[in-house]
Structures are given as C-alpha cells and as structure tokens.
Enzyme design. Structure first.
Site, PDB file in Angstrom:
ATOM      1  N   LYS A  53       0.837  -1.207   0.000  1.00 59.32           N
ATOM      2  CA  LYS A  53       0.000   0.000   0.000  1.00 59.32           C
ATOM      3  C   LYS A  53       0.875   1.262   0.000  1.00 59.32           C
ATOM      4  O   LYS A  53       0.598   2.226  -0.711  1.00 59.32           O
ATOM      5  CB  LYS A  53      -0.936  -0.019   1.225  1.00 59.32           C
ATOM      6  N   GLN A  97      -4.558  -1.417   9.800  1.00 59.17           N
ATOM      7  CA  GLN A  97      -4.496  -2.763   9.216  1.00 59.17           C
ATOM      8  C   GLN A  97      -5.055  -3.797  10.193  1.00 59.17           C
ATOM      9  O   GLN A  97      -4.703  -3.806  11.378  1.00 59.17           O
ATOM     10  CB  GLN A  97      -3.042  -3.104   8.837  1.00 59.17           C
ATOM     11  N   ASP A 120     -10.797   2.872   4.424  1.00 62.93           N
ATOM     12  CA  ASP A 120     -11.151   1.447   4.385  1.00 62.93           C
ATOM     13  C   ASP A 120     -12.665   1.255   4.351  1.00 62.93           C
ATOM     14  O   ASP A 120     -13.150   0.142   4.106  1.00 62.93           O
ATOM     15  CB  ASP A 120     -10.618   0.742   5.637  1.00 62.93           C
TER      16      ASP A 120
HETATM   17  N1  GUN Z   1      -6.957  -6.900   6.520  1.00 61.06           N
HETATM   18  C1  GUN Z   1      -7.383  -7.667   5.494  1.00 61.06           C
HETATM   19  N2  GUN Z   1      -7.925  -6.899   4.529  1.00 61.06           N
HETATM   20  C2  GUN Z   1      -7.854  -5.622   4.964  1.00 61.06           C
HETATM   21  C3  GUN Z   1      -8.254  -4.385   4.403  1.00 61.06           C
HETATM   22  O1  GUN Z   1      -8.802  -4.277   3.298  1.00 61.06           O
HETATM   23  N3  GUN Z   1      -8.006  -3.279   5.170  1.00 61.06           N
HETATM   24  C4  GUN Z   1      -7.427  -3.365   6.392  1.00 61.06           C
HETATM   25  N4  GUN Z   1      -7.255  -2.237   7.077  1.00 61.06           N
HETATM   26  N5  GUN Z   1      -7.051  -4.511   6.934  1.00 61.06           N
HETATM   27  C5  GUN Z   1      -7.256  -5.631   6.213  1.00 61.06           C
END
Ligand code: GUN
Length: 318
Positions: A53, A97, A120
C-alpha cells in the site's frame, strides 16, 4: 475450455492511471494527499500488505506515513493515536491494518476513525451509508471486485450472485454492492447447508472465506464467473502436488520457490468457469487501487471538492 482470466493487475494499473489528473489538480492547489497506515505488531502477511500500500502511494506521488505501534498496544493507546491522526490536517486517509492483536477492541478503534478519513470504509457511519446506497467511502476489496466486473463487461443486473464468506471486510459489503447493482444475492457461510449445490446456482460466484482451494469444480456451474478473493500461501509439497496435479507449470513454479500463493478456489475450476480471477494478480491489486481511489477522494472531499469527487471518482460509481 479454459476460463477467461480477469486480470486485476491490468485493471488496477488502468484505475491508478485514471487518478493521475485528479492528483495533479490537487497538487496545483498545493495539496498532496496523505495516507497514514497503522500496523500494530509483526504479522508477516499484514506487513506485506501495508508495504504494498505504501509503495502504491509512492508510485502515484502521494504522501504516506507508516506507523508501527508495538504488539502490546492497548485499545486506549490506539484510539489516542487515531484521534491524533484525525486532528492532523495533513492526513487525508487513515488505515488501521487488521487483524489487531487480541487484547484490542477492534470495533472501538475503527469507531474512532474520522468517517471522512476512513479510506477502508469500515466506520459504522460508512457501513450504514453503503447499506442505504448513499455516497461514502467504500471498503476497498468489495469496491475492487465491482470495478473488475464492470471493466470486464460483466453486469450483475438480474444475475444470481452467490457470495461465500460473511466477513465485515469482504462478504457483507460485497453482498450489498452486488444488490445495489441489481443482482439477486445469496450470502453463504460455513453453516450453509449443501454449499456446493447452492454455489452451483450462481451466475457470479465469489469465494471469500479464507480456505485454501475450497471451491472445487463441483461448486461451479459451467460458464459461471468466479471471483477468488482468497490469498493463502502453501508450502507443503504434498499439498502442492495434489492441487497442481493437472497444472504442471504451476507445480514447477512451486518447486522453484518452495511455496505458492493459492486462492480459495481450486486450480481445476479454470476448466469449468467462464471467467475467473487469478491468484495472484486478480482481486489483490484491485484492493490497492481502490485504496488509492479512496485516498484521493478523501483528500478532495475534505477540501470541499465533494461534488467533483462524487462526479469523477470511481468510488462513487460502485
Ligand atoms: N486486513 C485484510 N484486509 C484488509 C483491508 O482491506 N483493510 C485493512 N485495514 N485490513 C485488512
């Protein structure tokens, strides 16, 4: 005949290229969108996701900040950190995350994120907006699946979409996005009776339960579109030989690397499905592209360009 492969890598590149004019416009106004990613602890998969990311931000010329609180962090400490990021005017997007360590109340931390910076789409306000089809930041993986379908000319309208997996991150929000796109939606899970028979009624089948190669050809109606959201690493040679028995090239690659990425869909499904997302290179890159879309949209919306962001953003179309 082998399924048409729906490349997420290509679609992700397209989506990110389309963001460049918006980023340039923001830069001309003196704004460089900034994404703050909070990664608690040392979960290896999460570390890779967050690194990817951050790299995507860098490639697009966005600012990013990687914050790594210790595994021992408490709910109060993380809420305090998020509140500090909420207050900072230079931060446009906040990403925490998941999963968080077990001692942390994840819902409290997500609730602390300013909904306007919630790239998110996990804040209850944004979840509510999604359910009632109002403009808001959408969760990245489900939004990415919808973009992938749209850009490959697969229209869910009137189709039976079966989603396997009821997570807050993928299954539930994707079920609503498909519903808003006029699909008839069935949301299945581990307690669904005769799952293969239910799955076989799907025109669009989404596997998002996090179980390696679980969706075998008996789950798939010939010609159906199959979307594989799973990303699982396999490193057991016996398992690889079994799963790749009819895929010598993939077995060879496994032997070279001593591991392989495998989705929730069995490799043999490629012989039954009409269209299929590969793993890797399917849904994964889309998640990152949509995170970039959301970060730019958040930056624009916070600066009063809401109408513009809604008109031109990919997020608004999903
Ligand atoms: N863990 C697994 N998928 C995601 C996601 O799309 N965003 C976040 N913040 N954590 C995750």
């Amino acid at each position: 005949m082998a399924a048409r492969l729906l490349s997420g890598t290509e679609t992700s590149k397209q989506i990110q290229a389309e963001l460049l004019p918006q980023i340039e416009e923001l830069k001309r106004a003196g704004v460089i969108p900034c994404l703050a990613a909070v990664l608690v602890g040392d979960n290896p998969a999460s570390q890779i996701y967050v690194r990817n990311k951050m790299r995507a931000c860098e490639k697009l010329g966005l600012h990013s900040e990687h914050i790594t609180p210790p595994t021992s962090s408490t709910t109060a400490e993380l809420v305090g950190l998020v509140q500090e990021l909420n207050r900072r005017d230079d931060v446009d997007g906040i990403l925490v995350q998941l999963p968080l360590p077990p001692q942390v109340d994840t819902q409290q931390v997500l609730l602390a994120v300013d909904p306007a910076k919630d790239v998110d789409g996990f804040h209850p306000m944004n979840v509510g907006a999604l359910v009632s089809k109002r403009d808001a930041l959408r969760p990245c993986t489900p939004a990415g699946v919808m973009e992938l379908l749209r850009r490959h000319g697969i229209d869910p309208e009137g189709q039976h979409a079966v989603v396997i997996g009821r997570s807050d991150i993928v299954g539930k929000p994707l079920a609503f996005l498909l519903l808003h796109a006029h699909a008839t939606v069935t949301l299945c899970h581990s307690r669904t009776r005769d799952l293969p028979a239910m799955a076989r009624t799907a025109d669009i089948l989404v596997a998002a339960m996090g179980r390696t190669a679980y969706v075998t050809p008996e789950f798939v109606r010939p010609g159906a579109t199959v979307i594989d959201v799973g990303i699982n690493r396999i490193d057991d040679p016996a398992l690889a030989e079994k799963l790749f028995a009819r895929h010598p090239q993939r077995l060879e690659k496994f032997r070279q690397k001593d591991s392989a990425l495998m989705g929730d869909v069995h490799p043999d499904v490629v012989e039954v499905a009409g269209a299929l997302t590969p793993v890797p290179g399917g849904v994964g890159p889309l998640t990152i592209a949509m995170l970039m879309v959301n970060t730019v949209a958040a930056a624009r919306m916070r600066r009063g360009q809401a109408a513009a962001a809604q008109r031109s953003g990919v997020a608004a179309a999903t």
